[in-house]
Design an enzyme around this catalytic site. Structure first.
Site, PDB file in Angstrom:
ATOM      1  N   ARG A  45       0.361  -1.544  -0.187  1.00  0.00           N
ATOM      2  CA  ARG A  45       0.064  -0.209  -0.076  1.00  0.00           C
ATOM      3  C   ARG A  45       0.925   0.831  -0.421  1.00  0.00           C
ATOM      4  NH1 ARG A  45      -1.970   1.682   4.663  1.00  0.00           N
ATOM      5  NH2 ARG A  45      -2.377  -0.091   5.579  1.00  0.00           N
ATOM      6  N   TYR A  92     -15.917  15.924 -17.547  1.00  0.00           N
ATOM      7  CA  TYR A  92     -16.496  14.525 -17.078  1.00  0.00           C
ATOM      8  C   TYR A  92     -17.028  14.420 -16.159  1.00  0.00           C
ATOM      9  CZ  TYR A  92     -16.397   9.753 -16.128  1.00  0.00           C
ATOM     10  OH  TYR A  92     -16.936   7.819 -16.170  1.00  0.00           O
ATOM     11  N   ASP A 130      -7.442  18.231 -15.619  1.00  0.00           N
ATOM     12  CA  ASP A 130      -7.840  17.185 -16.129  1.00  0.00           C
ATOM     13  C   ASP A 130      -7.045  16.409 -17.198  1.00  0.00           C
ATOM     14  OD1 ASP A 130      -8.558  15.068 -16.750  1.00  0.00           O
ATOM     15  OD2 ASP A 130     -10.557  14.588 -15.718  1.00  0.00           O
ATOM     16  N   LYS A 145      -7.749   5.289 -19.912  1.00  0.00           N
ATOM     17  CA  LYS A 145      -8.016   6.227 -21.139  1.00  0.00           C
ATOM     18  C   LYS A 145      -6.604   5.802 -22.451  1.00  0.00           C
ATOM     19  CE  LYS A 145     -12.085   6.380 -19.307  1.00  0.00           C
ATOM     20  NZ  LYS A 145     -12.658   7.898 -18.627  1.00  0.00           N
TER      21      LYS A 145
END
Ligand SMILES: *Cc1c(COP(=O)(O)O)cnc(C)c1O
Length: 384
Positions: free
Chosen positions: A52, A104, A176, A201
């Protein structure tokens, strides 16, 4: 930094100045599934203790994205939404955000629905209009969150001008960069403090891995973000990190081919009598063309367009044969999306109408297939 290294080399080999040794001379970074790493001695570490906190496969991916975006550090997360959520956690309690309205749909949903529980408020404006941005700023505004070109109507925002506004009002600027990727646009070099990606993407590029990235411009922010990731635990798993690394190797090739295809398709769409509007920032008569060229080296491969009737739009969705009627974007396979009920259904109706996300509106993510095959497929789907 890696000023001497081309983006193609960075994508293929990672950052030569920040290289993690591969065991046995492995050419590709192995997938390290081990969650725990033995300590060589008391208070000693190999650099990895628990996955982690850090994992070698993920670390190579993070170093590569940092080098591509020219930042100080990156965390790789389980999705783009995890990246935006983590960024939101950096803001003080009770903050106000100004964000692009052409954004988005999930981002707006996150700010509006989840952010509210943290006392967050949001105002969505056309960030292509600097006056509108300035007018939306309040005493408790902490950040400006921008997507350029926007999603889905491809509006372009002037990152340098927005940076000046942010400096004047002491705001954090987050961008973004999912649509253009650092191959075409590097927001940190234009003044942004953070870059966010849906790595699902273009960066991964094969429609087979969910991932997100949050890159910080300063070392101080990178350390805060790393500590927050370790605490919140939304990190990317080793196999997904490997897939994202593998995808990144061909980013430049894919971006060039997808862009070349998109340019041809956008031009073809423009010439159809039943196509009422085409939004593609690579078309010289697109309102965002010049501004995009001033801050990015390419236009990418996202196109949106509206046709004359809802019937034609709906028919196209089910008649495409090669192109998939599917959500998502940026992969090697072309996808056709219906934003009104898919990606943007949670955008308030009033904003949807203002943006022109009507029932006649389609979004196309152009892949790497043959351009002529894609055009033939669109023609039979839109015309017969
Ligand atoms: C898909 C997308 C997101 C969300 O990313 P996920 O990986 O699906 O969580 C955020 N921003 C943009 C621009 C996107 O296209």
């Amino acid at each position: 930094m890696s000023d001497h290294c081309s983006i193609e080399t960075l994508c293929t080999h990672g950052d030569p100045d920040n290289r993690i040794p591969h065991p046995f001379g492995a050419v590709t970074m192995p997938v390290f599934f081990s969650t725990a790493y033995a300590h060589p001695g008391f208070l000693e570490s190999t650099g990895y203790d628990y996955s982690r906190v850090s994992n070698p496969t993920r670390a190579e991916l993070e170093n590569t994205v940092t080098a591509l975006e020219e930042g100080a550090g990156t965390v790789a997360l389980s999705s783009g939404m995890a990246a935006i959520t983590l960024w939101m956690e950096l803001l003080p309690q009770g903050s106000h955000i100004v964000c692009s309205e052409d954004i988005y749909g999930g981002t707006i949903r996150l700010f509006e629905n989840v952010g509210k529980n943290h006392g967050l408020s949001v105002t969505a404006v056309d960030t292509g209009d600097t006056k509108a941005v300035e007018a939306a700023i309040r005493d408790n505004t902490a950040a400006l969150f921008v997507e350029t070109p926007g999603n889905p109507t491809m509006r372009v925002s002037d990152l340098r001008a927005l940076k000046k506004i942010c400096e004047r009002h002491h705001l954090i600027l987050a961008v973004d960069n999912t649509f253009l990727t650092p191959y075409f646009q590097k927001p940190l070099t234009l003044g942004a403090d953070f870059v966010i990606h849906s790595g699902t993407k273009f960066l991964s590029g094969h429609n087979d891995v969910l991932a997100g990235f949050l890159t910080s411009k300063t070392r101080e922010d990178a350390e805060r973000v790393q500590a927050l990731t370790m605490t919140c635990g939304s990190c990317l798993g080793p196999l997904d990190s490997y897939l994202a690394l593998r995808g990144l190797k061909t980013l430049p090739l894919r971006m060039e081919k997808q862009q070349a295809n998109a340019q041809k398709i956008a031009q073809w769409l423009k010439e159809r009598p039943y196509v009422e509007a085409v939004h593609y920032v690579g078309l010289p008569d697109d309102p965002g063309y010049a501004l995009n060229r001033s801050q990015a080296t390419g236009a990418g491969s996202m196109i949106s367009f509206s046709v004359d009737t809802k019937e034609r739009a709906l028919r196209a969705l089910t008649k495409v044969k090669l192109i998939y009627f599917a959500e998502s974007l940026g992969g090697v396979e072309s996808l056709l999306t219906y934003p009104a009920t898919q990606t943007h259904k949670d955008v308030p109706q009033e904003i949807r109408e203002r943006l022109g996300i009507t029932d006649n509106f389609l979004r196309l993510s152009v892949g790497i297939e043959g351009a002529d095959d894609l055009i033939r497929d669109l023609q039979q789907a839109l015309e017969d």
